[in-house]
Design an enzyme around this catalytic site. Structure first.
Site, PDB file in Angstrom:
ATOM      1  N   ARG A 146     -69.704 -42.735  26.160  1.00 14.93           N
ATOM      2  CA  ARG A 146     -70.798 -42.713  27.139  1.00 14.93           C
ATOM      3  C   ARG A 146     -70.311 -42.487  28.561  1.00 14.93           C
ATOM      4  O   ARG A 146     -71.074 -42.094  29.426  1.00 14.93           O
ATOM      5  CB  ARG A 146     -71.571 -44.034  27.108  1.00 14.93           C
ATOM      6  CG  ARG A 146     -72.206 -44.347  25.770  1.00 14.93           C
ATOM      7  CD  ARG A 146     -72.680 -45.772  25.729  1.00 14.93           C
ATOM      8  NE  ARG A 146     -71.527 -46.667  25.881  1.00 14.93           N
ATOM      9  CZ  ARG A 146     -71.614 -47.950  26.179  1.00 14.93           C
ATOM     10  NH1 ARG A 146     -72.783 -48.508  26.393  1.00 14.93           N
ATOM     11  NH2 ARG A 146     -70.521 -48.683  26.274  1.00 14.93           N
TER      12      ARG A 146
ATOM     13  N   ASP B 225     -69.272 -52.040  54.767  1.00 16.51           N
ATOM     14  CA  ASP B 225     -68.851 -50.949  53.892  1.00 16.51           C
ATOM     15  C   ASP B 225     -69.108 -49.629  54.604  1.00 16.51           C
ATOM     16  O   ASP B 225     -70.174 -49.441  55.210  1.00 16.51           O
ATOM     17  CB  ASP B 225     -69.643 -50.954  52.580  1.00 16.51           C
ATOM     18  CG  ASP B 225     -69.165 -52.001  51.598  1.00 16.51           C
ATOM     19  OD1 ASP B 225     -68.294 -52.811  51.956  1.00 16.51           O
ATOM     20  OD2 ASP B 225     -69.669 -52.017  50.465  1.00 16.51           O
ATOM     21  N   ASN B 226     -68.153 -48.707  54.511  1.00 13.80           N
ATOM     22  CA  ASN B 226     -68.279 -47.390  55.140  1.00 13.80           C
ATOM     23  C   ASN B 226     -68.043 -46.302  54.105  1.00 13.80           C
ATOM     24  O   ASN B 226     -67.323 -46.515  53.128  1.00 13.80           O
ATOM     25  CB  ASN B 226     -67.250 -47.225  56.263  1.00 13.80           C
ATOM     26  CG  ASN B 226     -67.441 -48.226  57.383  1.00 13.80           C
ATOM     27  OD1 ASN B 226     -68.553 -48.594  57.717  1.00 13.80           O
ATOM     28  ND2 ASN B 226     -66.351 -48.686  57.955  1.00 13.80           N
TER      29      ASN B 226
ATOM     30  N   HIS C 137     -55.874 -44.408  62.730  1.00  9.25           N
ATOM     31  CA  HIS C 137     -56.734 -45.291  63.519  1.00  9.25           C
ATOM     32  C   HIS C 137     -56.477 -46.768  63.233  1.00  9.25           C
ATOM     33  O   HIS C 137     -56.063 -47.127  62.136  1.00  9.25           O
ATOM     34  CB  HIS C 137     -58.207 -45.031  63.192  1.00  9.25           C
ATOM     35  CG  HIS C 137     -58.619 -43.611  63.322  1.00  9.25           C
ATOM     36  ND1 HIS C 137     -59.467 -43.014  62.433  1.00  9.25           N
ATOM     37  CD2 HIS C 137     -58.306 -42.665  64.237  1.00  9.25           C
ATOM     38  CE1 HIS C 137     -59.679 -41.761  62.786  1.00  9.25           C
ATOM     39  NE2 HIS C 137     -58.976 -41.514  63.880  1.00  9.25           N
TER      40      HIS C 137
ATOM     41  N   LYS D  97     -58.742 -53.268  55.472  1.00  8.20           N
ATOM     42  CA  LYS D  97     -59.573 -52.298  54.758  1.00  8.20           C
ATOM     43  C   LYS D  97     -59.189 -52.263  53.284  1.00  8.20           C
ATOM     44  O   LYS D  97     -58.013 -52.341  52.944  1.00  8.20           O
ATOM     45  CB  LYS D  97     -59.396 -50.900  55.356  1.00  8.20           C
ATOM     46  CG  LYS D  97     -59.869 -50.812  56.798  1.00  8.20           C
ATOM     47  CD  LYS D  97     -59.578 -49.454  57.400  1.00  8.20           C
ATOM     48  CE  LYS D  97     -60.072 -49.427  58.847  1.00  8.20           C
ATOM     49  NZ  LYS D  97     -59.685 -48.190  59.522  1.00  8.20           N
TER      50      LYS D  97
ATOM     51  N   TYR E  36     -64.778 -47.434  52.008  1.00 10.37           N
ATOM     52  CA  TYR E  36     -63.899 -48.555  52.318  1.00 10.37           C
ATOM     53  C   TYR E  36     -64.673 -49.737  52.860  1.00 10.37           C
ATOM     54  O   TYR E  36     -65.681 -49.599  53.531  1.00 10.37           O
ATOM     55  CB  TYR E  36     -62.777 -48.151  53.276  1.00 10.37           C
ATOM     56  CG  TYR E  36     -63.181 -47.599  54.612  1.00 10.37           C
ATOM     57  CD1 TYR E  36     -63.089 -48.371  55.772  1.00 10.37           C
ATOM     58  CD2 TYR E  36     -63.620 -46.282  54.733  1.00 10.37           C
ATOM     59  CE1 TYR E  36     -63.428 -47.852  57.015  1.00 10.37           C
ATOM     60  CE2 TYR E  36     -63.966 -45.755  55.965  1.00 10.37           C
ATOM     61  CZ  TYR E  36     -63.869 -46.550  57.104  1.00 10.37           C
ATOM     62  OH  TYR E  36     -64.212 -46.033  58.314  1.00 10.37           O
TER      63      TYR E  36
ATOM     64  N   GLU F  51     -60.789 -49.562  69.837  1.00 12.89           N
ATOM     65  CA  GLU F  51     -60.097 -48.522  69.075  1.00 12.89           C
ATOM     66  C   GLU F  51     -58.692 -48.279  69.593  1.00 12.89           C
ATOM     67  O   GLU F  51     -58.445 -48.296  70.792  1.00 12.89           O
ATOM     68  CB  GLU F  51     -60.868 -47.203  69.166  1.00 12.89           C
ATOM     69  CG  GLU F  51     -62.147 -47.180  68.389  1.00 12.89           C
ATOM     70  CD  GLU F  51     -62.849 -45.834  68.500  1.00 12.89           C
ATOM     71  OE1 GLU F  51     -62.633 -45.101  69.496  1.00 12.89           O
ATOM     72  OE2 GLU F  51     -63.605 -45.522  67.579  1.00 12.89           O
TER      73      GLU F  51
ATOM     74  N   ASP G  61     -58.877 -36.922  67.397  1.00 11.19           N
ATOM     75  CA  ASP G  61     -57.658 -37.126  66.603  1.00 11.19           C
ATOM     76  C   ASP G  61     -56.534 -36.168  66.976  1.00 11.19           C
ATOM     77  O   ASP G  61     -55.378 -36.412  66.645  1.00 11.19           O
ATOM     78  CB  ASP G  61     -57.967 -37.018  65.108  1.00 11.19           C
ATOM     79  CG  ASP G  61     -58.608 -38.274  64.546  1.00 11.19           C
ATOM     80  OD1 ASP G  61     -58.640 -39.304  65.252  1.00 11.19           O
ATOM     81  OD2 ASP G  61     -59.087 -38.232  63.391  1.00 11.19           O
TER      82      ASP G  61
END
Length: 193
Positions: free
Chosen positions: A23, A47-48, A61, A71, A131, A142, A169
């Site tokens: 299945r 949650d992301n 990061h 994370k 994550y 940051e 970035d």
């Protein structure tokens, strides 16, 4: 679940028990009880999810100070190379990294504790990346280091010049150009906040 230790003791790979039959498959992607017992007690609060195409590199990061984040990362579609870099000043593994391929097929997860920079590159045509974080996102906290810092020696497995980066970035400093105040103190309990 199986916990696989890496060369950096605080960073671990998690292999869930997957039950497959005609299945399809089933597995517990997260159990607070099992995670706390096998890895460390962590309370995830957010949650992301992101979707990216081949060649995208996101990172490296982190969030600083009281807003630091642990994370727990997994890929639900496609393949990525996921990387954690130790940015804890004074750590015996400072500037070292762990990398692991995460994919919808291997169902591996990577736990990255506070005090590490994180990034990934997309190796498949497309990837959906999820994550959990143990602290809420705080834009003012940051921090980042350059994905292509030669001292880190990360092979992102994307042909040179084909990396797709955000404007942000593409401008991060090298690790050696960061001050201790921009990073983490290895002797500080980052979970004390």
């Amino acid at each position: 679940m199986e916990v696989i230790r890496t060369d950096i003791p605080d960073v671990v790979i998690i292999r869930p028990r997957v039950f497959e039959d005609a299945r399809g498959y089933f597995y517990e992607s997260f159990s607070q009880r099992d995670f706390d017992a096998a890895v460390r007690p962590v309370r995830f609060v957010q949650d992301n999810e992101s979707k990216s195409s081949f060649g995208v590199v996101r990172g490296l990061h982190f969030q600083k100070g009281r807003d630091a984040q642990s994370k727990l990362i997994r890929v639900v579609r496609g393949r990525v190379l996921d990387v954690a870099v130790d940015v804890r000043v004074g750590s015996p593994t400072f500037g070292k990294h762990v990398e692991v391929e995460l994919s919808e097929d291997n169902k591996l997860q990577l736990f990255i504790p506070r005090g590490f920079a994180h990034g990934f590159s997309v190796l498949s045509e497309e990837a959906v990346f999820q994550y959990k974080c143990d602290n809420f996102y705080a834009p003012g906290s940051e921090g980042a280091i350059s994905f292509n810092d030669p001292d880190l020696g990360i092979d992102w497995r994307i042909p040179a010049g084909q990396e797709i980066l955000s404007e942000k970035d593409s401008r991060h400093p090298l690790l050696k150009d960061c001050s201790a105040e921009d990073l983490f103190d290895y002797n500080c309990d980052l979970y004390e906040f």
